[in-house]
Scaffold this motif. Structure first.
Motif, PDB file in Angstrom:
ATOM      1  N   SER A 309       0.730  -1.370   0.045  1.00 34.62           N
ATOM      2  CA  SER A 309       0.134  -0.026   0.109  1.00 34.62           C
ATOM      3  C   SER A 309       0.985   1.154   0.108  1.00 34.62           C
ATOM      4  O   SER A 309       0.325   2.312  -0.114  1.00 34.62           O
ATOM      5  CB  SER A 309      -0.898  -0.160   1.352  1.00 34.62           C
ATOM      6  OG  SER A 309      -0.272  -0.038   2.328  1.00 34.62           O
ATOM      7  N   SER A 310       2.138   1.112   0.007  1.00 34.71           N
ATOM      8  CA  SER A 310       2.962   2.139  -0.132  1.00 34.71           C
ATOM      9  C   SER A 310       2.823   3.118  -1.039  1.00 34.71           C
ATOM     10  O   SER A 310       2.723   2.596  -2.432  1.00 34.71           O
ATOM     11  CB  SER A 310       4.553   1.753   0.192  1.00 34.71           C
ATOM     12  OG  SER A 310       5.394   2.811   0.063  1.00 34.71           O
ATOM     13  N   ARG A 311       3.157   4.462  -1.007  1.00 32.27           N
ATOM     14  CA  ARG A 311       3.067   5.279  -2.284  1.00 32.27           C
ATOM     15  C   ARG A 311       4.351   5.667  -2.760  1.00 32.27           C
ATOM     16  O   ARG A 311       4.624   6.385  -3.899  1.00 32.27           O
ATOM     17  CB  ARG A 311       2.182   6.816  -1.830  1.00 32.27           C
ATOM     18  CG  ARG A 311       0.910   6.615  -1.549  1.00 32.27           C
ATOM     19  CD  ARG A 311       0.223   6.083  -2.770  1.00 32.27           C
ATOM     20  NE  ARG A 311      -1.303   5.915  -2.546  1.00 32.27           N
ATOM     21  CZ  ARG A 311      -2.187   6.864  -2.704  1.00 32.27           C
ATOM     22  NH1 ARG A 311      -1.721   8.241  -3.380  1.00 32.27           N
ATOM     23  NH2 ARG A 311      -3.533   6.695  -2.595  1.00 32.27           N
ATOM     24  N   GLU A 312       5.585   5.039  -2.175  1.00 31.02           N
ATOM     25  CA  GLU A 312       6.690   5.099  -2.813  1.00 31.02           C
ATOM     26  C   GLU A 312       7.050   4.257  -3.702  1.00 31.02           C
ATOM     27  O   GLU A 312       6.889   3.146  -3.838  1.00 31.02           O
ATOM     28  CB  GLU A 312       7.891   4.938  -1.429  1.00 31.02           C
ATOM     29  CG  GLU A 312       7.860   5.983  -0.189  1.00 31.02           C
ATOM     30  CD  GLU A 312       7.906   7.345  -0.631  1.00 31.02           C
ATOM     31  OE1 GLU A 312       8.636   7.542  -1.279  1.00 31.02           O
ATOM     32  OE2 GLU A 312       7.641   8.153   0.207  1.00 31.02           O
ATOM     33  N   TYR A 313       7.844   4.768  -4.813  1.00 32.12           N
ATOM     34  CA  TYR A 313       7.967   3.982  -6.079  1.00 32.12           C
ATOM     35  C   TYR A 313       8.817   2.763  -5.662  1.00 32.12           C
ATOM     36  O   TYR A 313       8.516   1.785  -6.342  1.00 32.12           O
ATOM     37  CB  TYR A 313       8.620   5.000  -7.211  1.00 32.12           C
ATOM     38  CG  TYR A 313       7.639   6.055  -7.520  1.00 32.12           C
ATOM     39  CD1 TYR A 313       6.332   5.853  -8.019  1.00 32.12           C
ATOM     40  CD2 TYR A 313       8.184   7.384  -7.683  1.00 32.12           C
ATOM     41  CE1 TYR A 313       5.628   6.968  -8.362  1.00 32.12           C
ATOM     42  CE2 TYR A 313       7.584   8.341  -8.235  1.00 32.12           C
ATOM     43  CZ  TYR A 313       6.293   8.163  -8.504  1.00 32.12           C
ATOM     44  OH  TYR A 313       5.338   9.071  -8.946  1.00 32.12           O
ATOM     45  N   GLN A 316       6.004  -0.071  -3.716  1.00 31.90           N
ATOM     46  CA  GLN A 316       4.911  -0.218  -4.225  1.00 31.90           C
ATOM     47  C   GLN A 316       4.847  -1.670  -4.659  1.00 31.90           C
ATOM     48  O   GLN A 316       3.556  -2.366  -4.500  1.00 31.90           O
ATOM     49  CB  GLN A 316       4.321   0.731  -5.188  1.00 31.90           C
ATOM     50  CG  GLN A 316       4.292   2.252  -4.951  1.00 31.90           C
ATOM     51  CD  GLN A 316       3.871   3.015  -6.002  1.00 31.90           C
ATOM     52  OE1 GLN A 316       3.866   2.668  -7.028  1.00 31.90           O
ATOM     53  NE2 GLN A 316       3.585   4.187  -5.935  1.00 31.90           N
ATOM     54  N   ALA A 317       5.743  -1.954  -5.198  1.00 30.01           N
ATOM     55  CA  ALA A 317       5.711  -3.511  -5.820  1.00 30.01           C
ATOM     56  C   ALA A 317       7.016  -4.135  -5.633  1.00 30.01           C
ATOM     57  O   ALA A 317       8.072  -3.513  -6.154  1.00 30.01           O
ATOM     58  CB  ALA A 317       5.067  -3.541  -7.444  1.00 30.01           C
ATOM     59  N   LEU A 318       7.030  -5.117  -5.059  1.00 20.73           N
ATOM     60  CA  LEU A 318       8.504  -5.877  -4.551  1.00 20.73           C
ATOM     61  C   LEU A 318       8.746  -7.231  -5.077  1.00 20.73           C
ATOM     62  O   LEU A 318       7.900  -7.803  -5.351  1.00 20.73           O
ATOM     63  CB  LEU A 318       8.463  -5.935  -2.983  1.00 20.73           C
ATOM     64  CG  LEU A 318       8.178  -4.531  -2.079  1.00 20.73           C
ATOM     65  CD1 LEU A 318       8.354  -5.015  -0.545  1.00 20.73           C
ATOM     66  CD2 LEU A 318       9.173  -3.417  -2.426  1.00 20.73           C
ATOM     67  N   SER A 319      10.003  -7.253  -5.102  1.00 19.81           N
ATOM     68  CA  SER A 319      10.534  -8.733  -5.767  1.00 19.81           C
ATOM     69  C   SER A 319      10.257  -9.834  -4.719  1.00 19.81           C
ATOM     70  O   SER A 319      10.067  -9.341  -3.540  1.00 19.81           O
ATOM     71  CB  SER A 319      11.962  -8.584  -6.091  1.00 19.81           C
ATOM     72  OG  SER A 319      12.628  -9.899  -6.211  1.00 19.81           O
ATOM     73  N   VAL A 320       9.938 -11.109  -5.035  1.00 23.39           N
ATOM     74  CA  VAL A 320      10.066 -12.154  -4.047  1.00 23.39           C
ATOM     75  C   VAL A 320      11.156 -12.297  -3.233  1.00 23.39           C
ATOM     76  O   VAL A 320      11.160 -12.783  -2.307  1.00 23.39           O
ATOM     77  CB  VAL A 320       9.570 -13.462  -4.934  1.00 23.39           C
ATOM     78  CG1 VAL A 320       8.196 -13.377  -5.587  1.00 23.39           C
ATOM     79  CG2 VAL A 320      10.707 -13.768  -5.715  1.00 23.39           C
ATOM     80  N   ALA A 321      12.253 -11.756  -3.884  1.00 19.92           N
ATOM     81  CA  ALA A 321      13.544 -11.890  -3.095  1.00 19.92           C
ATOM     82  C   ALA A 321      13.924 -10.469  -2.260  1.00 19.92           C
ATOM     83  O   ALA A 321      14.885 -10.448  -1.968  1.00 19.92           O
ATOM     84  CB  ALA A 321      14.760 -12.118  -4.024  1.00 19.92           C
TER      85      ALA A 321
END
Length: 326
Positions: A309-313, A316-321
């Motif tokens: 839910s973060s607005r920081e670029y 916002q979307a993270l690697s599984v690692a």
């Protein structure tokens, strides 16, 4: 909406000028710098290119060991998720039998189209998109109309020297056969490709993606076929191949236009600035092509890995690692 409650149709925004695109690119590269740094760090771990810091007291005896844990984790998850191709569903427009039949037809047609697009691209776009989603935390693909692939579409005036309305019945049938043969053997007039997220900078609003910038480094020979330009090896500026350079230009033959003469610069920076309605292409800071596409959307599509839910670029979307390095 006006004061009397009537809806006003949105107008396509004006075209960007060169300096606006340059300034926007610089601003977005700064805004997404942390995101790109995070992805590069994960890629370093995945491909075992990361730096290992050994304390000074142990440098002489210490041994650098780069494990394959991150790479193996990404490979296993990607393989599991990509074991079968994606399933496409088309929601029926109604509950009657005709609507359901149409929905089934659209599902089969779309599935076949995407299979053909992947074959035409010469690469496994779906698998690369999935790999980036898992590994980088963000997979991006682009789907645009590519009229160049049907540049030799059979026309009545090309085959018979006359317009369609002037053809005989037999000639019309012959033209139709030529067209069907052309469609079977030619690639579809669309470009379907994966995009390196490090080169992609979207602009979002409450209405979705409003625009984006894509920055790539390309070999100069590609510019000739895609944009009809080459670059001056002295200045890096692009020039149209149908415009002779004239006399007195260093290192150029008078009136020369062949790219074989201009190989001083190996690569060039290409910036694509897409909005919902238009696109601008720039080569080394100079606009070489602009047109209205009128898609109504920005033709880039993203899939997120671990969504937050973060607005920081960079969050916002993270690697599984993302947390393996910890």
């Amino acid at each position: 909406m006006t004061g009397n409650g009537q809806l006003v149709q949105a107008k396509a925004p004006r075209a960007f000028i060169e300096q606006e695109i340059i300034d926007l690119t610089t601003a977005l590269e700064g805004a997404y710098a942390n995101r790109n740094a995070t992805i590069r760090k994960i890629r370093g771990l995945r491909f075992r290119k990361h730096e290992i810091k050994i304390p000074a007291n142990y440098e002489a005896t210490g041994l650098q060991i780069r494990t394959s844990i991150v790479g193996d984790l990404i490979a296993r998850i990607t393989a599991a998720l990509g074991a079968a191709p994606p399933i496409i569903r088309a929601i029926p427009k109604g509950q009657d039998q005709a609507a359901k039949k149409n929905s089934s037809l659209r599902e089969r047609w779309t599935t076949a189209i995407f299979g053909r697009l992947e074959d035409d691209s010469g690469r496994r776009v779906w698998r690369k998109w999935l790999d980036a989603t898992v590994a980088d935390g963000l997979g991006v693909v682009k789907l645009i109309h590519n009229t160049a692939r049907w540049a030799r579409y059979p026309l009545a005036r090309d085959l018979f020297g006359r317009e369609m309305e002037d053809l005989s019945h037999e000639e019309v049938l012959e033209l139709q056969e030529e067209v069907e043969t052309f469609k079977r053997v030619s690639p579809l007039p669309f470009l379907w490709t994966n995009v390196d997220v490090l080169s992609w900078y979207p602009i979002w609003s409450e209405n979705g993606m409003e625009a984006c910038i894509e920055v790539t480094t390309r070999p100069v020979w590609e510019l000739e076929s895609q944009f009809g330009v080459q670059v001056n090896p002295n200045t890096g500026e692009p020039f149209a191949l149908d415009q002779p350079l004239g006399e007195g230009t260093p290192e150029y033959p008078s009136g020369g236009t062949s790219s074989q003469n201009y190989s001083g610069i190996a690569t060039a920076t290409v910036v694509e600035c897409w909005t919902r309605w238009s696109v601008d292409y720039m080569v080394n800071g100079h606009k070489v092509r602009s047109y209205q596409h009128n898609y109504g959307i920005v033709p880039y599509f993203q899939a997120e890995g671990i969504m937050t839910s973060s607005r920081e670029y960079d969050e916002q979307a993270l690697s599984v690692a993302a947390h393996v390095e910890d």
